[in-house]
Design a protein around this motif. Structure first.
Motif, mmCIF file in Angstrom:
data_model
loop_
_atom_site.group_PDB
_atom_site.id
_atom_site.type_symbol
_atom_site.label_atom_id
_atom_site.label_comp_id
_atom_site.label_asym_id
_atom_site.label_seq_id
_atom_site.Cartn_x
_atom_site.Cartn_y
_atom_site.Cartn_z
ATOM 1 N N ASN A 133 -1.526 1.264 1.393
ATOM 2 C CA ASN A 133 -0.915 2.574 1.610
ATOM 3 C C ASN A 133 -1.623 3.433 2.655
ATOM 4 O O ASN A 133 -1.102 4.484 3.022
ATOM 5 C CB ASN A 133 -0.839 3.342 0.285
ATOM 6 C CG ASN A 133 0.090 2.662 -0.696
ATOM 7 O OD1 ASN A 133 1.042 2.007 -0.308
ATOM 8 N ND2 ASN A 133 -0.208 2.812 -1.970
ATOM 9 N N ASP A 134 -2.792 3.019 3.125
ATOM 10 C CA ASP A 134 -3.518 3.804 4.125
ATOM 11 C C ASP A 134 -2.883 3.561 5.501
ATOM 12 O O ASP A 134 -2.841 2.428 5.980
ATOM 13 C CB ASP A 134 -4.989 3.407 4.141
ATOM 14 C CG ASP A 134 -5.823 4.325 5.004
ATOM 15 O OD1 ASP A 134 -5.340 5.426 5.336
ATOM 16 O OD2 ASP A 134 -6.960 3.940 5.337
ATOM 17 N N ALA B 13 -3.883 4.305 8.507
ATOM 18 C CA ALA B 13 -4.807 3.848 9.542
ATOM 19 C C ALA B 13 -5.056 2.349 9.420
ATOM 20 O O ALA B 13 -5.058 1.626 10.433
ATOM 21 C CB ALA B 13 -6.118 4.618 9.453
ATOM 22 N N ILE B 14 -5.252 1.875 8.201
ATOM 23 C CA ILE B 14 -5.483 0.445 7.993
ATOM 24 C C ILE B 14 -4.222 -0.337 8.322
ATOM 25 O O ILE B 14 -4.280 -1.402 8.945
ATOM 26 C CB ILE B 14 -5.952 0.185 6.552
ATOM 27 C CG1 ILE B 14 -7.319 0.834 6.328
ATOM 28 C CG2 ILE B 14 -6.025 -1.301 6.265
ATOM 29 C CD1 ILE B 14 -7.817 0.742 4.911
ATOM 30 N N ARG B 15 -3.070 0.191 7.926
ATOM 31 C CA ARG B 15 -1.806 -0.497 8.221
ATOM 32 C C ARG B 15 -1.593 -0.605 9.728
ATOM 33 O O ARG B 15 -1.193 -1.658 10.222
ATOM 34 C CB ARG B 15 -0.647 0.242 7.557
ATOM 35 C CG ARG B 15 0.687 -0.448 7.777
ATOM 36 C CD ARG B 15 1.815 0.322 7.108
ATOM 37 N NE ARG B 15 3.083 -0.247 7.459
ATOM 38 C CZ ARG B 15 3.852 -0.944 6.643
ATOM 39 N NH1 ARG B 15 3.451 -1.147 5.411
ATOM 40 N NH2 ARG B 15 5.011 -1.413 7.045
ATOM 41 N N ASN C 279 -3.983 -1.306 -3.281
ATOM 42 C CA ASN C 279 -3.107 -0.162 -2.997
ATOM 43 C C ASN C 279 -3.695 0.737 -1.919
ATOM 44 O O ASN C 279 -2.952 1.297 -1.107
ATOM 45 C CB ASN C 279 -2.838 0.642 -4.267
ATOM 46 C CG ASN C 279 -1.807 -0.023 -5.138
ATOM 47 O OD1 ASN C 279 -0.985 -0.796 -4.669
ATOM 48 N ND2 ASN C 279 -1.863 0.260 -6.424
ATOM 49 N N LEU C 280 -5.015 0.882 -1.914
ATOM 50 C CA LEU C 280 -5.666 1.682 -0.879
ATOM 51 C C LEU C 280 -5.435 1.072 0.495
ATOM 52 O O LEU C 280 -5.067 1.776 1.442
ATOM 53 C CB LEU C 280 -7.172 1.792 -1.167
ATOM 54 C CG LEU C 280 -7.991 2.556 -0.137
ATOM 55 C CD1 LEU C 280 -7.659 4.043 -0.225
ATOM 56 C CD2 LEU C 280 -9.466 2.310 -0.352
ATOM 57 N N ILE C 281 -5.614 -0.209 0.599
ATOM 58 C CA ILE C 281 -5.415 -0.883 1.881
ATOM 59 C C ILE C 281 -3.939 -0.864 2.276
ATOM 60 O O ILE C 281 -3.597 -0.639 3.430
ATOM 61 C CB ILE C 281 -5.949 -2.332 1.808
ATOM 62 C CG1 ILE C 281 -7.475 -2.307 1.703
ATOM 63 C CG2 ILE C 281 -5.497 -3.151 2.988
ATOM 64 C CD1 ILE C 281 -8.088 -3.655 1.408
#
Length: 157
Positions: A36-37, A39-41, A32-34
């Protein structure tokens, strides 16, 4: 009747399932962190768009697939939690020889929910088979050396 084998196998299985559930929660948190972030997306979109064969529709399809995977992971976590609950119910039923058949049924259902061929489910299947097949020993009449044995002329030493 001694049901130590069933108890040990089911306790090992419940511990393994609990550890697996904890790791699944941790993995879901990272996912979920990856996902929903922003910057990562954005960085992932840049990497995908660097490939000349990828179109914006393909990139959007990949992120939609990530959403589907996230929902499927929640389904797996819920099944693992149900498996732990049914396993504990089975342990309680087998603890004092209350109802071995009910415990065996609970172990089979918990094994299916834990993953059809995972190690914890295999342990639960073995415990269920033991619950169904172990029978209490028959109480035979104790014969003493002084009593006649059904027409036997010889006495045991």
């Amino acid at each position: 009747m001694n049901r130590t084998a069933e108890r040990v196998l089911s306790i090992i299985a419940v511990v393994m399932s609990a550890v697996g559930t904890i790791f699944a929660f941790i993995g879901m948190g990272f996912f979920n962190l990856i996902k929903n972030d922003p910057a990562i997306r954005q960085e992932m979109e840049m990497e995908f768009m660097a490939d000349p064969t990828m179109t914006p529709a393909d990139v959007e399809a990949i992120f939609t697939f990530f959403d589907v995977i996230g929902g499927f992971m929640w389904l797996i976590i819920i099944a693992m939690i149900l498996s732990i609950i049914l396993n504990i119910i089975g342990i309680v039923n087998i603890w004092n020889n209350k109802n071995a058949k009910l415990a065996g049924i609970m172990f089979i259902i918990a094994g299916v929910l834990a993953g059809i061929l995972s190690l914890s489910s295999i342990l639960l299947y073995i415990a269920a088979i033991l619950c169904f097949t172990k029978k209490p020993p028959l109480q035979e009449d104790i014969q003493f050396a002084d009593q006649p044995h059904d027409g036997d002329t010889m006495r045991p030493l």
